[in-house]
Motif scaffolding. Structure first.
Motif, PDB file in Angstrom:
ATOM      1  N   VAL A  64      51.723  46.306  48.019  1.00 13.29           N
ATOM      2  CA  VAL A  64      51.058  45.020  48.271  1.00 13.29           C
ATOM      3  C   VAL A  64      51.780  44.260  49.378  1.00 13.29           C
ATOM      4  O   VAL A  64      51.146  43.722  50.304  1.00 13.29           O
ATOM      5  CB  VAL A  64      50.998  44.178  46.981  1.00 13.29           C
ATOM      6  CG1 VAL A  64      50.513  42.761  47.292  1.00 13.29           C
ATOM      7  CG2 VAL A  64      50.074  44.826  45.958  1.00 13.29           C
ATOM      8  N   LEU A  65      53.104  44.208  49.297  1.00 11.77           N
ATOM      9  CA  LEU A  65      53.879  43.519  50.335  1.00 11.77           C
ATOM     10  C   LEU A  65      53.663  44.173  51.697  1.00 11.77           C
ATOM     11  O   LEU A  65      53.494  43.492  52.713  1.00 11.77           O
ATOM     12  CB  LEU A  65      55.370  43.530  49.980  1.00 11.77           C
ATOM     13  CG  LEU A  65      55.787  42.643  48.813  1.00 11.77           C
ATOM     14  CD1 LEU A  65      57.245  42.893  48.444  1.00 11.77           C
ATOM     15  CD2 LEU A  65      55.570  41.162  49.132  1.00 11.77           C
ATOM     16  N   PHE A  66      53.655  45.503  51.710  1.00 10.27           N
ATOM     17  CA  PHE A  66      53.423  46.223  52.962  1.00 10.27           C
ATOM     18  C   PHE A  66      52.079  45.834  53.562  1.00 10.27           C
ATOM     19  O   PHE A  66      51.979  45.536  54.764  1.00 10.27           O
ATOM     20  CB  PHE A  66      53.473  47.728  52.724  1.00 10.27           C
ATOM     21  CG  PHE A  66      53.124  48.548  53.939  1.00 10.27           C
ATOM     22  CD1 PHE A  66      54.102  48.884  54.864  1.00 10.27           C
ATOM     23  CD2 PHE A  66      51.822  48.969  54.162  1.00 10.27           C
ATOM     24  CE1 PHE A  66      53.778  49.629  55.993  1.00 10.27           C
ATOM     25  CE2 PHE A  66      51.490  49.708  55.283  1.00 10.27           C
ATOM     26  CZ  PHE A  66      52.472  50.046  56.202  1.00 10.27           C
ATOM     27  N   SER A  67      51.031  45.832  52.751  1.00  6.27           N
ATOM     28  CA  SER A  67      49.687  45.514  53.249  1.00  6.27           C
ATOM     29  C   SER A  67      49.624  44.095  53.788  1.00  6.27           C
ATOM     30  O   SER A  67      49.078  43.854  54.876  1.00  6.27           O
ATOM     31  CB  SER A  67      48.655  45.702  52.135  1.00  6.27           C
ATOM     32  OG  SER A  67      48.576  47.051  51.734  1.00  6.27           O
ATOM     33  N   LEU A  68      50.193  43.129  53.038  1.00  7.29           N
ATOM     34  CA  LEU A  68      50.145  41.732  53.462  1.00  7.29           C
ATOM     35  C   LEU A  68      50.879  41.526  54.792  1.00  7.29           C
ATOM     36  O   LEU A  68      50.397  40.805  55.675  1.00  7.29           O
ATOM     37  CB  LEU A  68      50.755  40.846  52.384  1.00  7.29           C
ATOM     38  CG  LEU A  68      49.957  40.694  51.088  1.00  7.29           C
ATOM     39  CD1 LEU A  68      50.778  39.950  50.033  1.00  7.29           C
ATOM     40  CD2 LEU A  68      48.644  39.964  51.330  1.00  7.29           C
ATOM     41  N   ILE A  69      52.032  42.175  54.933  1.00 12.93           N
ATOM     42  CA  ILE A  69      52.834  41.989  56.155  1.00 12.93           C
ATOM     43  C   ILE A  69      52.272  42.812  57.303  1.00 12.93           C
ATOM     44  O   ILE A  69      52.162  42.328  58.439  1.00 12.93           O
ATOM     45  CB  ILE A  69      54.306  42.356  55.877  1.00 12.93           C
ATOM     46  CG1 ILE A  69      54.883  41.432  54.803  1.00 12.93           C
ATOM     47  CG2 ILE A  69      55.129  42.253  57.164  1.00 12.93           C
ATOM     48  CD1 ILE A  69      56.222  41.882  54.264  1.00 12.93           C
ATOM     49  N   ASN A  70      51.884  44.048  57.014  1.00 16.08           N
ATOM     50  CA  ASN A  70      51.394  44.929  58.074  1.00 16.08           C
ATOM     51  C   ASN A  70      50.081  44.431  58.669  1.00 16.08           C
ATOM     52  O   ASN A  70      49.797  44.658  59.857  1.00 16.08           O
ATOM     53  CB  ASN A  70      51.220  46.353  57.540  1.00 16.08           C
ATOM     54  CG  ASN A  70      51.031  47.369  58.641  1.00 16.08           C
ATOM     55  OD1 ASN A  70      51.895  47.555  59.497  1.00 16.08           O
ATOM     56  ND2 ASN A  70      49.890  48.049  58.627  1.00 16.08           N
ATOM     57  N   ASN A  71      49.271  43.747  57.859  1.00 15.03           N
ATOM     58  CA  ASN A  71      48.020  43.183  58.379  1.00 15.03           C
ATOM     59  C   ASN A  71      48.285  42.148  59.464  1.00 15.03           C
ATOM     60  O   ASN A  71      47.490  41.988  60.406  1.00 15.03           O
ATOM     61  CB  ASN A  71      47.207  42.555  57.247  1.00 15.03           C
ATOM     62  CG  ASN A  71      46.536  43.597  56.377  1.00 15.03           C
ATOM     63  OD1 ASN A  71      46.382  44.746  56.776  1.00 15.03           O
ATOM     64  ND2 ASN A  71      46.143  43.203  55.182  1.00 15.03           N
ATOM     65  N   LYS A  72      49.394  41.421  59.324  1.00 13.66           N
ATOM     66  CA  LYS A  72      49.741  40.382  60.295  1.00 13.66           C
ATOM     67  C   LYS A  72      50.627  40.926  61.416  1.00 13.66           C
ATOM     68  O   LYS A  72      50.570  40.440  62.547  1.00 13.66           O
ATOM     69  CB  LYS A  72      50.488  39.242  59.581  1.00 13.66           C
ATOM     70  CG  LYS A  72      49.666  38.540  58.498  1.00 13.66           C
ATOM     71  CD  LYS A  72      48.562  37.689  59.109  1.00 13.66           C
ATOM     72  CE  LYS A  72      47.788  36.938  58.038  1.00 13.66           C
ATOM     73  NZ  LYS A  72      48.612  35.974  57.308  1.00 13.66           N
ATOM     74  N   MET A  73      51.436  41.952  61.082  1.00  8.16           N
ATOM     75  CA  MET A  73      52.418  42.466  62.041  1.00  8.16           C
ATOM     76  C   MET A  73      52.413  43.994  61.999  1.00  8.16           C
ATOM     77  O   MET A  73      53.331  44.621  61.457  1.00  8.16           O
ATOM     78  CB  MET A  73      53.822  41.930  61.707  1.00  8.16           C
ATOM     79  CG  MET A  73      53.879  40.428  61.527  1.00  8.16           C
ATOM     80  SD  MET A  73      55.532  39.872  61.015  1.00  8.16           S
ATOM     81  CE  MET A  73      56.442  40.139  62.547  1.00  8.16           C
TER      82      MET A  73
END
Length: 232
Positions: A64-73
């Motif tokens: 979940v953290l990966f998806s949230l951060i990777n979507n922005k960066m």
């Protein structure tokens, strides 16, 4: 096991930073993602420990953290699972430890530390890391590549904060630490469901002989984290 040449100073720096923050701060996933996103925006590579007991949902939370951060960066965040550093079953069987696979002494702690030191070096090289394949219960060597563009590495595993001399050099590598907080009763239910396909006798042997002792060890002996995520 010896520390790398810069690990002592890095640990002292982390201790000083932690001292200026309130330890064990309860935080939600979206808020945590924003905090980590700020770290990923910097030039220096950041290592994040995501620890928790068996059944706490470490893989889910890290995804979940990966998806949230990777979507922005895109490309700035990567996940390194500790489970890739399991000793192989052949080694564990020869040592009489196969039934305890998943306990702290069944991991290549030195190999994990070496990988973290290579990642910390941030010298522009690609770093191949192992990933545990649960379908065959084997770690696949070089199954994931951490590229030089990655600024934030989320390391997830049971024992990353374990207060044990063998694991202290690993704990000292992290810039931020997160513990996934799940009630013991819920962990027990999740672990029971994990082995629902086994016979009652084998399930009891698996739980009482390995999973539950490992769970209790993590709950009792993990160092305080910077952040605490409630997941259950």
């Amino acid at each position: 096991m010896t520390l790398g040449p810069n690990t002592d100073s890095h640990f002292q720096k982390n201790a000083a930073l932690t001292g200026r923050r309130r330890m064990d701060t309860k935080i939600g996933l979206e808020e945590l993602a924003l905090e980590l996103q700020e770290l990923a925006a910097g030039s220096r590579r950041q290592l994040i420990a995501l620890a928790g007991a068996p059944g706490a949902g470490k893989s889910h939370v890290s995804d979940v953290l990966f998806s949230l951060i990777n979507n922005k960066m895109p490309g700035k965040v990567q996940i390194l699972p500790m489970d890739g550093f399991h000793f192989d079953d052949m080694v564990l069987e020869a040592r009489g430890d196969l039934a305890r696979k998943g306990a702290p002494h069944t991991f290549d702690v030195g190999g994990l530390l070496s990988a973290l030191q290579r990642i910390r070096a941030d010298d522009g090289a690609e770093i191949a890391v192992p990933v545990f394949d649960r379908s065959i219960e084997i770690a696949r060597a070089g199954a994931r590549i951490i590229g030089p563009e990655a600024r934030l590495i989320i390391v997830e595993g049971n024992y990353l904060l374990l207060d044990d001399i063998r694991w202290q050099p690993v704990t000292a590598m992290f810039d931020r630490t997160v513990f996934i907080d799940v009630p013991e009763k819920t962990l027990h239910e999740r672990l029971t469901a994990r082995w629902a396909h086994l016979s009652p006798e084998n399930r009891e042997r698996k739980m009482e002989g390995n999973d539950l002792p490992n769970m209790r060890l993590v709950l009792a002996k993990s160092r305080p984290a910077d952040y605490r995520v409630v997941n259950g």
